[in-house]
Enzyme design. Structure first.
Site, PDB file in Angstrom:
ATOM      1  N   ASN A 392       0.813  -1.203   0.000  1.00 19.38           N
ATOM      2  CA  ASN A 392       0.000   0.000   0.000  1.00 19.38           C
ATOM      3  C   ASN A 392       0.850   1.257   0.000  1.00 19.38           C
ATOM      4  OD1 ASN A 392      -2.378   1.446   0.146  1.00 19.38           O
ATOM      5  ND2 ASN A 392      -3.258   0.023   1.608  1.00 19.38           N
ATOM      6  N   ASP A 393       1.370   1.596   1.154  1.00 18.90           N
ATOM      7  CA  ASP A 393       2.096   2.855   1.274  1.00 18.90           C
ATOM      8  C   ASP A 393       3.368   2.885   0.418  1.00 18.90           C
ATOM      9  OD1 ASP A 393       0.183   3.701   3.090  1.00 18.90           O
ATOM     10  OD2 ASP A 393       1.231   2.761   4.760  1.00 18.90           O
ATOM     11  N   VAL A 394       3.999   1.725   0.223  1.00 21.87           N
ATOM     12  CA  VAL A 394       5.282   1.716  -0.502  1.00 21.87           C
ATOM     13  C   VAL A 394       5.113   1.929  -2.003  1.00 21.87           C
ATOM     14  CG1 VAL A 394       6.454   0.286   1.195  1.00 21.87           C
ATOM     15  CG2 VAL A 394       5.325  -0.794  -0.746  1.00 21.87           C
TER      16      VAL A 394
END
Lengths: 465, 93
Positions: A392-394
């Site tokens: 997700n965030d990466v």
């Protein structure tokens, strides 16, 4: 055995530790490196047992047998997904051992032997007790969080900075007392107790996404505690081995912080992700409204039929659904049709440094195919299909474009530059950072809403038919 | 004092060696690096064996035996699990 001979053997053991760590710089030499390290430890233990001053072996043998049994069972039984928990617990035990050894040395020096009670001894004992206790309790909190015995989210309570500051002052005060008045053994055990509380409160506010940093830092502490014990006992081998581990943990801590573009202070005190869902929920609708396209396995199979280069981006969602074997099956199937498949791995994918590499290696994916972020990023523009699984965030382009967001400036995998992006995810829910991901609404992105493993199995079936 | 300076020298030099050796470890091997170095931090076991064996008092012996058990878990668990992880990397190379 004479003291010189024992010290020579300790020198050999220290050299083996260094060679062992050096061996870990390449997968081909890593197994031998680990065996060298273990040999060094064996030499150190056997030589110590030959020390003529040792008069009772019963307790030692019981301790060794019990420890070996527990250690071996843990090491053999643990599933690879739970590796971070195991490392956390082992760190904690190492810290605990340092507390006890330094404590015993203090009791011996002050009351039982004629050994001179120097400031080196008392200060090192205080340091050993302090670091050891923070390591012990902090590691067990990290374990409880990773094992989901307690919430993995940051646990913040009002006034925590004041409480922590008071505890820190109390710890330093007790440490000073141990250093100056070593004949009060209660001060030492008080120090251990207060420092343990400090360890608990230091780790509780740190969220799941930051666990790689915490584990690396605790790893460093366990080494530094051993190092301090070396100063207590005037044992150079403990100092050397301890500082090697201390250095290793510090390097990994820094790598993990850099990978998130955060300072260590921010990781330790920031509480990132704690209040995220309130602003995120509203903003998510704005980002996603009407723009998210979803697709099923048949549609995605058709896209993969004509692809020549595929990049798979695994995240922790893959580990949670135990999909590492299914992802290997998909990669093998695609490769049998002449597609080039690689894996792009962000440094903080997983819950400890390099964890994702271990999970993929477990599924027999050759390590040459595991690309680092630096290796993978220039290749996304030539990639036909990027498949993001539970990350997700990466892969959030907001890190590049939104300078005010919580992940601003974080190095990400440039998945959005691939011709087509397929995101396998159960829902549009935000990741650890708690923010929506514009990638999911991008023109070249297709969302495949499903559990990671089931999605892959269905995709393989669709490709085969 | 002389002994302290000697120990500090060893400490600082070992830190430098550690930084040199460990910065060369690739990200793929960071987990085994961590579990392997963690096993090495169980070197406290040596001090624990001495405390347990010298038998100055019941208290120090008990502390020593406990420390031996904890440190051994760290050492044995650490090296074994590292071996297990590395076996996965080795198989196909």
């Amino acid at each position: 055995m004479s003291t010189s001979l024992i010290n020579l053997a300790y020198l050999v053991a220290s050299a083996l530790f260094i060679l062992g760590l050096k061996g870990l710089s390449h997968p081909r030499t890593a197994v031998r490196g680990n065996l060298l390290g273990a040999t060094g430890m064996l030499i150190a233990v056997v030589v110590t047992l030959l020390n003529q001053e040792i008069i009772g072996f019963g307790g030692i043998l019981v301790g060794l047998a019990l420890g070996s049994l527990v250690g071996a069972v843990l090491a053999v039984r643990i599933p690879m997904t739970a590796m971070p928990q195991l490392v956390a617990v082992l760190n904690g035990f190492g810290g605990g051992a340092s507390i006890l050894v330094a404590g015993a040395a203090l009791v011996e020096a002050v009351g039982l032997t004629e050994r001179e009670v120097t400031y080196q001894l008392t200060i090192a004992t205080a340091v050993s007790g302090l670091i050891g206790a923070v390591t012990l309790s902090g590691s067990f909190i990290a374990f409880a969080k990773l094992q989901e015995l307690i919430s993995g989210n940051p646990i913040l309570f009002p006034g925590r900075h004041v409480v922590n500051a008071l505890l820190l002052i109390a710890t330093l005060g007790l440490a000073a007392m141990v250093a100056v008045q070593p004949d009060q053994p209660l001060a030492y055990w008080g120090l251990v107790l207060v420092a343990s509380a400090l360890g608990v409160l230091a780790v509780i506010p740190i969220g799941g996404a930051d666990m790689p940093v915490v584990i690396a830092l605790l790893n460093s502490y366990s080494g530094l505690a051993a190092c301090a014990t070396g100063f207590v006992l005037n044992n150079t081998m403990l100092i050397i081995a301890g500082s090697l581990v201390g250095a290793s943990g510090l390097i990994l801590t820094r790598i993990m912080c850099d990978a998130m573009n955060r300072s260590l202070t921010n990781v330790l005190f920031g509480g990132v992700g704690a209040v995220a869902s309130q602003p995120g929920g509203g903003k998510g609708d704005e980002v996603y409204a009407g723009r998210v396209k979803s697709a099923g396995p048949e549609e995605i199979a058709m896209i993969l039929e004509i692809a020549q280069r595929v990049m798979i981006v695994p995240g922790y969602g893959l580990a949670v659904s135990q999909a590492q074997h299914s992802v290997r099956d998909l990669a093998n199937l695609l490769e049998s049709r002449g597609v080039r498949v690689d894996f792009a791995i962000h440094p903080v994918a997983g819950r400890m440094p390099g964890h994702m590499n271990v999970l993929l290696a477990e599924a027999d994916i050759p390590y040459e195919k595991l690309l680092t972020m630096e290796e993978a990023n220039p290749q996304f523009e030539q990639t036909d299909v990027a498949i993001v699984i539970g990350a997700n965030d990466v892969v959030n382009p907001d890190a590049r474009t939104d300078p005010t967001g919580p992940i601003a400036g974080m190095p990400i995998l440039d998945v959005d530059k691939a011709r087509t992006v397929i995101v396998i995810k159960r829902s549009l829910s935000p990741g650890f950072a708690g923010i929506p991901n514009p990638l999911f609404a991008a023109d070249n992105t297709l969302m495949y809403f499903a559990d990671g493993k089931k999605a892959l199995v269905d995709l393989i079936t669709a490709l085969q038919s | 004092m002389e002994l302290l300076v000697f120990s500090l020298t060893i400490f600082v030099l070992a830190l430098f060696v550690g930084f040199e050796v460990i910065t060369k470890v690739p990200p793929t091997l960071h987990t085994p690096l961590m579990s392997g170095s963690n096993a090495i931090s169980g070197i406290t076991l040596v001090g624990a064996i001495l405390s347990a064996g010298l038998q100055y008092s019941t208290l120090t012996s008990v502390l020593g035996v406990l420390a031996v058990a904890l440190a051994t878990i760290n050492v044995v668990g650490g090296f074994l699990v590292t071996h297990r992880i590395l076996g996965m990397f080795r198989r196909k190379s």
